[in-house]
Design a protein around this motif. Structure first.
Motif, short mmCIF file in Angstrom:
data_model
loop_
_atom_site.label_atom_id
_atom_site.label_comp_id
_atom_site.label_asym_id
_atom_site.label_seq_id
_atom_site.Cartn_x
_atom_site.Cartn_y
_atom_site.Cartn_z
N ASN A 154 1.51 -0.19 14.78
CA ASN A 154 0.52 -0.72 15.52
C ASN A 154 -0.04 -2.12 14.66
OD1 ASN A 154 0.02 1.21 16.96
ND2 ASN A 154 -1.81 2.34 15.95
N TYR A 155 0.17 -2.13 13.33
CA TYR A 155 0.12 -3.53 12.70
C TYR A 155 1.09 -4.33 13.18
CZ TYR A 155 -0.79 -6.49 8.83
OH TYR A 155 -1.31 -7.59 8.05
N PHE A 156 2.28 -3.93 13.37
CA PHE A 156 3.25 -4.85 13.86
C PHE A 156 2.77 -5.28 15.25
CE2 PHE A 156 6.71 -5.86 16.72
CZ PHE A 156 7.35 -6.88 15.99
N ASP A 157 2.24 -4.39 16.13
CA ASP A 157 1.87 -4.92 17.57
C ASP A 157 0.80 -5.91 17.20
OD1 ASP A 157 3.86 -3.08 18.76
OD2 ASP A 157 2.31 -1.55 19.02
N ALA A 158 -0.11 -5.61 16.43
CA ALA A 158 -1.16 -6.60 16.52
C ALA A 158 -1.10 -7.74 15.81
CB ALA A 158 -2.16 -5.80 15.74
N THR A 159 -0.05 -8.10 14.98
CA THR A 159 0.35 -9.14 14.07
C THR A 159 1.47 -9.88 14.39
OG1 THR A 159 1.20 -7.96 12.29
CG2 THR A 159 -1.17 -8.49 12.21
N GLY A 160 2.39 -8.95 14.93
CA GLY A 160 3.85 -9.56 14.96
C GLY A 160 4.56 -9.71 13.72
N THR A 208 0.90 -1.17 -0.14
CA THR A 208 -0.09 0.02 0.18
C THR A 208 0.84 1.33 -0.08
OG1 THR A 208 -1.55 1.23 1.44
CG2 THR A 208 -0.29 -0.11 2.44
N VAL A 209 0.22 2.20 -0.50
CA VAL A 209 0.96 3.66 -0.41
C VAL A 209 0.72 4.19 1.17
CG1 VAL A 209 0.94 4.16 -2.64
CG2 VAL A 209 -0.89 5.05 -1.33
N GLY A 210 -0.07 3.60 1.92
CA GLY A 210 -0.16 3.98 3.22
C GLY A 210 -1.71 4.85 3.43
N LEU A 211 -2.40 4.05 3.98
CA LEU A 211 -3.50 4.53 4.15
C LEU A 211 -3.97 4.23 5.58
CD1 LEU A 211 -5.91 3.35 1.13
CD2 LEU A 211 -4.41 5.42 1.13
N PRO A 212 -3.54 5.27 6.64
CA PRO A 212 -3.73 4.76 7.98
C PRO A 212 -4.91 4.11 8.52
CG PRO A 212 -2.75 7.03 7.55
CD PRO A 212 -3.02 6.68 6.42
N VAL A 213 -6.08 4.60 8.13
CA VAL A 213 -7.21 4.19 8.59
C VAL A 213 -7.45 2.73 8.18
CG1 VAL A 213 -9.81 4.39 8.79
CG2 VAL A 213 -8.54 6.38 8.90
N ALA A 214 -7.06 2.42 6.99
CA ALA A 214 -7.10 0.70 6.29
C ALA A 214 -6.15 0.08 6.87
CB ALA A 214 -7.18 1.08 4.88
N ILE A 215 -4.87 0.58 7.10
CA ILE A 215 -3.94 -0.21 7.81
C ILE A 215 -4.47 -0.54 9.19
CG2 ILE A 215 -1.57 -0.28 8.68
CD1 ILE A 215 -0.81 1.76 6.50
N GLU A 216 -5.13 0.41 10.08
CA GLU A 216 -5.57 -0.12 11.43
C GLU A 216 -6.49 -1.21 11.18
OE1 GLU A 216 -4.34 1.10 14.27
OE2 GLU A 216 -3.45 3.33 13.76
N LYS A 217 -7.37 -1.20 10.06
CA LYS A 217 -8.46 -2.12 10.02
C LYS A 217 -7.84 -3.35 9.75
CE LYS A 217 -12.69 -2.13 7.15
NZ LYS A 217 -13.38 -1.39 6.12
N LEU A 218 -7.06 -3.24 9.01
CA LEU A 218 -6.22 -4.62 8.36
C LEU A 218 -5.54 -5.29 9.53
CD1 LEU A 218 -5.67 -6.21 5.67
CD2 LEU A 218 -3.46 -5.27 5.54
N ALA A 219 -5.07 -4.36 10.72
CA ALA A 219 -4.53 -5.07 11.70
C ALA A 219 -5.42 -5.96 12.46
CB ALA A 219 -3.96 -3.71 12.66
N ASN A 220 -6.66 -5.46 12.35
CA ASN A 220 -7.62 -6.41 13.12
C ASN A 220 -8.46 -7.62 12.23
OD1 ASN A 220 -7.72 -4.97 15.78
ND2 ASN A 220 -8.63 -3.18 14.55
N PHE A 221 -7.88 -7.56 11.28
CA PHE A 221 -8.33 -8.60 10.19
C PHE A 221 -7.71 -9.73 10.85
CE2 PHE A 221 -7.41 -10.74 5.82
CZ PHE A 221 -8.75 -11.03 5.42
N ASP A 222 -8.45 -11.25 10.66
CA ASP A 222 -7.78 -12.29 11.35
C ASP A 222 -6.83 -13.13 10.55
OD1 ASP A 222 -10.34 -12.69 9.92
OD2 ASP A 222 -10.02 -14.71 10.67
N ILE A 223 -6.37 -12.54 9.65
CA ILE A 223 -5.44 -13.15 8.58
C ILE A 223 -4.28 -12.35 8.55
CG2 ILE A 223 -4.73 -14.38 6.55
CD1 ILE A 223 -7.76 -14.79 5.95
N PRO A 224 -3.23 -12.69 9.36
CA PRO A 224 -2.21 -11.76 9.47
C PRO A 224 -1.19 -11.76 8.31
CG PRO A 224 -1.73 -13.52 10.77
CD PRO A 224 -2.83 -13.89 10.24
N VAL A 225 -1.60 -11.10 7.29
CA VAL A 225 -0.77 -10.97 5.92
C VAL A 225 0.54 -10.21 6.16
CG1 VAL A 225 -2.76 -11.43 4.49
CG2 VAL A 225 -2.11 -9.07 5.03
N THR A 226 1.48 -10.26 5.31
CA THR A 226 2.61 -9.19 5.36
C THR A 226 2.10 -7.84 4.76
OG1 THR A 226 4.04 -11.12 5.12
CG2 THR A 226 4.98 -8.96 4.70
N LEU A 227 2.69 -6.90 5.38
CA LEU A 227 2.41 -5.62 4.87
C LEU A 227 3.51 -4.86 4.24
CD1 LEU A 227 0.14 -3.54 5.04
CD2 LEU A 227 0.94 -2.53 7.24
#
Ligand code: SF4
Length: 346
Positions: free
Chosen positions: A244-250, A192-211
């Motif tokens: 935050n994505y790192f914190d949520a998904t490792g 992504t080019v970096g959409l903070p709101v969507a990144i936060e949402k992806l952090a709560n998605f239950d499949i921890p993909v690589t960002l």
């Protein structure tokens, strides 16, 4: 295409279960149909030979399997395969690429037709956004590239995947599910080019993909020149969301940095980039620019790329130079589409 039919490649088991109950098939047939779709990858109901002819006719009225046509395939000397796919009426076209490397087969897929971000260095962004792909169209690209061989998937083709969030995440479910293509979360990358709101949402998605964050500049001023959407979010906010994505998904964040000769490849800019890297758990992918005929940017010199990398490595930043793949075909994203349409309208 008959729009009353559903694209088989966007169905979950629960959708298939509902469909077979409706046409009077026993419950166990649900798994059989799902297997035909995703494991055996049939392209017609007729191939589902363990289902009676009568029920196949009923299913035929409800499902279709492919909506793309391959307009052109290019194969590079390094084995990279690039396909230009057209959808439905043929006006909408996207690119899908298969990159083989050391036993891995990576599918690079598009999430949109064209791209709304319009990065100044990118062929996909030149015409702006023509539309978003739906779930089935995203999954279908992987099928077109030979799904059984694919080990990794990157959303790095045309489009900004997080601006087509719902379709992309639903497609990821199918790509990841054991009943679907079974590709592990770590092997799926969303860039992504970096959409903070969507990144936060992806952090709560239950499949921890690589960002992967397409950073491409070490400060907001230069970034806004290269990526028009950078004006919506300062780097600081984007990196906070990535943290935050790192914190949520490792999952460590990959910072993608496209090196453009004389623009963002100076040693001072590498030092500035080090400062950003120190604020989150990340690794850096340096990518050498592939020239696009209509654009003025140039590929950086090998020596400068090495110097840039050295600064990062000396500062303790895990940095790789991504190998240029498919250089003898239209390697830059969106380039094959532009070339094809120029040739066919001449
Ligand atoms: S680089 Fe990516 S985000 Fe930028 S215009 Fe191209 S496809 Fe869109």
């Amino acid at each position: 295409m008959n729009t009353s039919k559903e694209h088989a490649l966007e169905l979950f088991p629960r959708d298939v279960d509902a469909l077979i109950a409706e046409i009077g098939l026993p419950a166990f047939a649900g798994k059989q149909v799902i297997d035909w779709i995703y494991k055996k990858q049939v392209t017609s109901v007729d191939e589902m030979t363990n289902i009676s002819k009568e029920k196949r006719l009923l299913l035929e009225e409800r499902l279709f399997f492919r909506r793309s046509k391959c307009l052109k395939t290019q194969k590079a000397s390094d084995g990279t395969i690039k396909k230009l796919l057209s959808w439905d009426t043929g006006e909408k076209q996207t690119e899908a690429v298969m990159i083989p490397a050391k036993g891995r087969y990576t599918a690079c897929v598009s999430s949109q037709v064209g791209c709304p971000v319009k990065c100044t260095f990118c062929a996909s962004g030149i015409g702006g956004l023509e539309g978003s792909l739906d779930v089935g169209q995203i999954v279908e690209q992987v099928m077109a590239l030979g799904a059984n061989d694919i080990t990794n998937i990157v959303f790095m083709g045309m489009g900004e995947p997080l601006s087509n969030y719902t379709a992309v995440t639903r497609a990821i479910r199918i790509l990841n599910a054991p009943w679907g293509l079974g590709i592990g979360a770590r092997k799926i990358t969303v860039s992504t080019v970096g959409l903070p709101v969507a990144i936060e949402k992806l952090a709560n998605f239950d499949i921890p993909v690589t960002l992967a964050l397409s950073l491409h500049a070490p400060n907001d001023e230069l970034r806004k020149e290269l990526i028009p959407w950078a004006r919506f979010s300062p780097i600081e906010d984007i990196l906070k969301a990535c943290s935050n994505y790192f914190d949520a998904t490792g999952r460590e964040i990959t910072l993608e940095y496209l090196l453009l000769g004389g623009v963002n490849d100076r040693t001072a800019q590498a030092k500035e980039l080090v400062g950003l890297c120190k604020t989150l758990r990340c690794n850096v992918n340096l990518i050498r620019y592939n020239e696009v005929a209509e654009l003025d940017y140039v590929r950086p010199k090998t020596e400068q790329v090495r110097r840039f990398q050295e600064v990062l490595v000396k500062a303790g930043v895990n940095t790789h130079i991504r190998a240029s793949r498919g250089r003898d075909i239209s390697a830059a994203c969106g380039q094959l589409k532009r070339e094809y349409n120029q040739i066919t309208t001449e």
